[in-house]
Enzyme design. Sequence first.
Site, mmCIF file in Angstrom:
data_model
loop_
_atom_site.group_PDB
_atom_site.id
_atom_site.type_symbol
_atom_site.label_atom_id
_atom_site.label_comp_id
_atom_site.label_asym_id
_atom_site.label_seq_id
_atom_site.Cartn_x
_atom_site.Cartn_y
_atom_site.Cartn_z
ATOM 1 N N ASP A 1 0.902 -0.667 0.246
ATOM 2 C CA ASP A 1 0.088 -0.466 -0.329
ATOM 3 C C ASP A 1 0.529 1.428 -0.315
ATOM 4 O O ASP A 1 0.683 2.321 1.329
ATOM 5 C CB ASP A 1 -0.610 0.177 1.548
ATOM 6 C CG ASP A 1 -2.153 -1.371 0.986
ATOM 7 O OD1 ASP A 1 -2.255 -1.772 0.144
ATOM 8 O OD2 ASP A 1 -2.045 -1.615 2.411
ATOM 9 N N GLU B 1 -11.878 -0.012 -3.642
ATOM 10 C CA GLU B 1 -11.003 0.940 -2.544
ATOM 11 C C GLU B 1 -9.239 1.414 -2.842
ATOM 12 O O GLU B 1 -9.724 1.718 -3.464
ATOM 13 C CB GLU B 1 -10.332 -0.778 -0.877
ATOM 14 C CG GLU B 1 -9.368 -1.831 -1.522
ATOM 15 C CD GLU B 1 -9.211 -2.957 -0.982
ATOM 16 O OE1 GLU B 1 -9.860 -3.073 -0.157
ATOM 17 O OE2 GLU B 1 -8.064 -3.963 -1.368
#
Length: 450
Positions: free
Chosen positions: A36, A210
Amino acid sequence: MKKYKFYLFLIITVFFLFNNSTVAQNPIILDQFTADPSARIFNGRVYVYPSHDILSNESRGRIGWFCMEDYHLFSSSNLTDWTDHGVIVSQNKVDWIDSSSYSMWAPDCIAKNGKYYFYFPSNPKDTIFGRGFSIGVAVSDKPDGPFVPQPEPIKGVKGIDPNPFIDKDGQAYIYWSMGKIYVAKLEDNMLELASEPQVVEDLPEAGLKEGPYMFERNGIYYMTYPHVQNKTERLEYAIGDNPMGPFKVTGVIMDESPTGCWTNHQSIIQYEDQWYLFYHHNDLSPKFDKNRSIRIDSLFFNDDGTIQKVTPTLRGVGVTGASQKIELDRYSYKSETGVSIAFLDTLNTFKGWKSILEQKDAWIRYNAVDFGNETYRSVQVKVLSQTGGTLQIRLDKPDGPLLSEVKIPEGTGWKTVDSSVSKIQPGIHNLVVVLKDDNPVEIDWIRFLN
Ligand code: FUB
């Protein structure tokens, strides 16, 4: 003599204690799992705020699921040499977090008025903040901390993957996700919502979305997000002329992982005239995709502002100094047959990979090696060949100018072999290593010596 030995010991100890930098291609961090990646440029330097995957076990986390207890920070000025600044926030130092949850998922950071605001999701220990994920903020005077966590998460936000964005007029926004993507304005203090959360409309109706990441270029607002269109996440984007939308779904930035890593997660920055996509893949953990590693590849726009699809590479970005260990297994191109890549040690993937050349004329090419203005006299290769073999090191193509012919002695262990090189023009070159007979040779790295 005793004194000399003591000082030598001291120097070596200090070197290993404080040398926390790594040089790498893709993935860019090799001594731990990272995911991420939220890349930001502060004071002319690139900072990456990623998640930190660890392996769960009976006493921590949930077996077979994400397990994350803290955040490391990495920075670089050339996207090749990375400094690990260590842990900047950890779950047991944040009052509101249930520190048995190991849920420090995707974070992000932004600067405003000389302060740095680090946003991170986790599970609260107290039901007054509700079940599921909340999002907290830690504040620092410097991009690398120390970060002081706020005592409570942001009120009115339930979800993961926070992404702050400040528009040209100074208004700050925060995006986050929980199946869908949400947005709200932030107060000037960056700690509270200034508007009711609203769903970012107009994104694909079906399939999980997301990891929102917003950026603006030439008046176009790019809402980028991982989306499960088919089986696993691919990176998509939608554009609009306002940070809160409406947006128009415009294209795919990166296809689904061909090897099945279920998640992906992006950030996009322009650094020194080039745009880059930061994303992740499970390079160091091919059998378990909850232990991921961050990568970078160049990203290009078309004239109309649309984004060209990025093909993931192992070579990644940046130049590699000729005297550094050049990891050919992070190659740019290779011959169709006769070359394979394998872990050096399947029981400890952090040791990295090796290239195996196993048939005559098999070749592997590694682009952008910087010879600067140095005069290099020899090349050193770390190799293993049970039968002995001959490698040629050439420029640009398998039949390009010959720099060196390296005779590899037979043996069962790794050896470093030196061989003289012909004169190399200064500057940046692409290297090609060719096997000249049918005797297989394994290569860990090569480097040039002056
Ligand atoms: O890292 C945990 C979760 O996986 C992130 O929050 C999502 O974006 C996905 O990458």
